[in-house]
Design a protein around this motif. Structure first.
Motif, PDB file in Angstrom:
ATOM      1  N   ARG A  82      65.550  34.978  44.607  1.00  0.00           N
ATOM      2  CA  ARG A  82      66.361  33.793  44.852  1.00  0.00           C
ATOM      3  C   ARG A  82      67.768  34.018  44.307  1.00  0.00           C
ATOM      4  N   GLN A  83      68.757  33.557  45.038  1.00  0.00           N
ATOM      5  CA  GLN A  83      70.138  33.674  44.579  1.00  0.00           C
ATOM      6  C   GLN A  83      70.409  32.599  43.539  1.00  0.00           C
ATOM      7  N   VAL A  84      70.918  33.015  42.390  1.00  0.00           N
ATOM      8  CA  VAL A  84      71.213  32.078  41.309  1.00  0.00           C
ATOM      9  C   VAL A  84      72.635  32.306  40.806  1.00  0.00           C
ATOM     10  N   GLU A  85      73.133  31.328  40.093  1.00  0.00           N
ATOM     11  CA  GLU A  85      74.404  31.463  39.382  1.00  0.00           C
ATOM     12  C   GLU A  85      74.077  31.914  37.960  1.00  0.00           C
ATOM     13  N   ILE A  86      74.398  33.159  37.658  1.00  0.00           N
ATOM     14  CA  ILE A  86      73.996  33.729  36.374  1.00  0.00           C
ATOM     15  C   ILE A  86      74.735  33.045  35.221  1.00  0.00           C
ATOM     16  N   VAL A  87      73.997  32.626  34.210  1.00  0.00           N
ATOM     17  CA  VAL A  87      74.591  32.123  32.977  1.00  0.00           C
ATOM     18  C   VAL A  87      75.156  33.338  32.234  1.00  0.00           C
ATOM     19  N   PRO A  88      76.432  33.309  31.815  1.00  0.00           N
ATOM     20  CA  PRO A  88      77.064  34.527  31.269  1.00  0.00           C
ATOM     21  C   PRO A  88      76.645  34.847  29.831  1.00  0.00           C
ATOM     22  N   ILE A  89      75.360  34.723  29.561  1.00  0.00           N
ATOM     23  CA  ILE A  89      74.825  34.955  28.217  1.00  0.00           C
ATOM     24  C   ILE A  89      73.620  35.884  28.314  1.00  0.00           C
ATOM     25  N   GLU A  90      73.631  36.957  27.531  1.00  0.00           N
ATOM     26  CA  GLU A  90      72.429  37.769  27.351  1.00  0.00           C
ATOM     27  C   GLU A  90      71.660  37.201  26.173  1.00  0.00           C
ATOM     28  N   VAL A  91      70.379  36.963  26.382  1.00  0.00           N
ATOM     29  CA  VAL A  91      69.520  36.425  25.328  1.00  0.00           C
ATOM     30  C   VAL A  91      68.676  37.569  24.787  1.00  0.00           C
ATOM     31  N   ILE A  92      68.795  37.850  23.503  1.00  0.00           N
ATOM     32  CA  ILE A  92      68.047  38.946  22.873  1.00  0.00           C
ATOM     33  C   ILE A  92      66.996  38.347  21.950  1.00  0.00           C
TER      34      ILE A  92
END
Length: 259
Positions: A82-92
């Motif tokens: 599915r095409q999404v708008e990526i949240v500009p955060i990498e979660v580690i």
């Protein structure tokens, strides 16, 4: 059949327009990078393995109610998503001290953390994906407070599930990174899991020997990257025991078949 229009190319994947509105095709490359792409190389067959491993994990997460962008695997290297708008955060998500956490805080690698630790990095290659706090996320409106709560809840749930899944096959889940996106329906959006989950973005150690079964083998010049990725796939039941793994490299497979 003509190749579809390319939408985006990252370090490990290429996104193409999908067959229907709101879909994309995610292609897994063999390219390997480390230290913010300062180190580059190729791990033959990595894309095929990551495609299978990520499909497996995303399918299981979907089965326990975690919403994801994954629709289905199309072939050896491609998924329909599915095409999404990526949240500009990498979660580690960290369970055990390793990598940059050990360097930053002087904690010996392999030290069990007293609790699961969630860290955030701002997704920007030019800046080196800097570590940020929740206050930065709120201040710059990278996501709303409600969205961040959804991300945190999903991250903990994913960690609980994956820790058990890997422990069942003798693998210790040290840490891993997640990416999330907004799935829009008109003016309404919800947060869902995106990107991939594979040995590229997880630290996976053998529970008995502490042998690294992930991209640290490439980062640290340990060698045996392909074998490590294959071992993860094999333990998850995605590769036959003692099977001919050369088929995982499509180019090699075609040459063998003379096609």
């Amino acid at each position: 059949m003509a190749r579809r229009r390319q939408i985006y190319e990252g370090k490990a994947k290429i996104l193409y327009e999908g067959p229907e509105p709101g879909t994309l095709i995610q292609y897994f490359k063999d390219d390997a990078t480390a230290f913010n792409a300062q180190k580059r190389g190729t791990i033959n067959g990595k894309g095929v393995l990551n495609n299978r491993i990520s499909e497996h994990v995303f399918t299981l997460l979907g089965n326990i109610g975690v919403p994801t962008h994954f629709i289905r695997r199309l072939n050896m290297r491609e998924q329909l998503i599915r095409q999404v708008e990526i949240v500009p955060i990498e979660v580690i998500v960290r369970n055990v001290a390793a990598g940059t956490l050990s360097k930053r805080l002087g904690i010996e690698e392999g030290t069990q953390l007293p609790r699961t630790l969630i860290e955030y990095c701002y997704k920007d290659d030019a800046l080196g994906d800097p570590l940020v706090a929740e206050e930065h996320i709120a201040c710059f409106n990278w996501c709303s407070q409600d969205e961040l709560h959804d991300i945190q809840d999903m991250a903990i749930r994913i960690n609980d599930f994956m820790s058990g899944m890997f422990a069942a096959v003798g693998i210790r889940l040290i840490d891993f990174k997640l990416e999330f996106g907004r799935l829009w329906d008109g003016d309404y959006s919800r947060i869902i899991l995106a990107d991939e989950i594979s040995p590229d973005g997880c630290r996976l150690w053998d529970m008995t020997t502490n042998e690294k079964l992930d991209k640290d083998r490439f980062r640290r010049d340990l060698g045996g990257e392909v074998e490590a990725y294959q071992e993860v796939a094999r333990r998850l039941g995605l590769l036959p025991e003692g099977g001919d793994n050369a088929v995982l490299d499509l180019e090699t497979h075609r040459k063998k078949k003379g096609s």
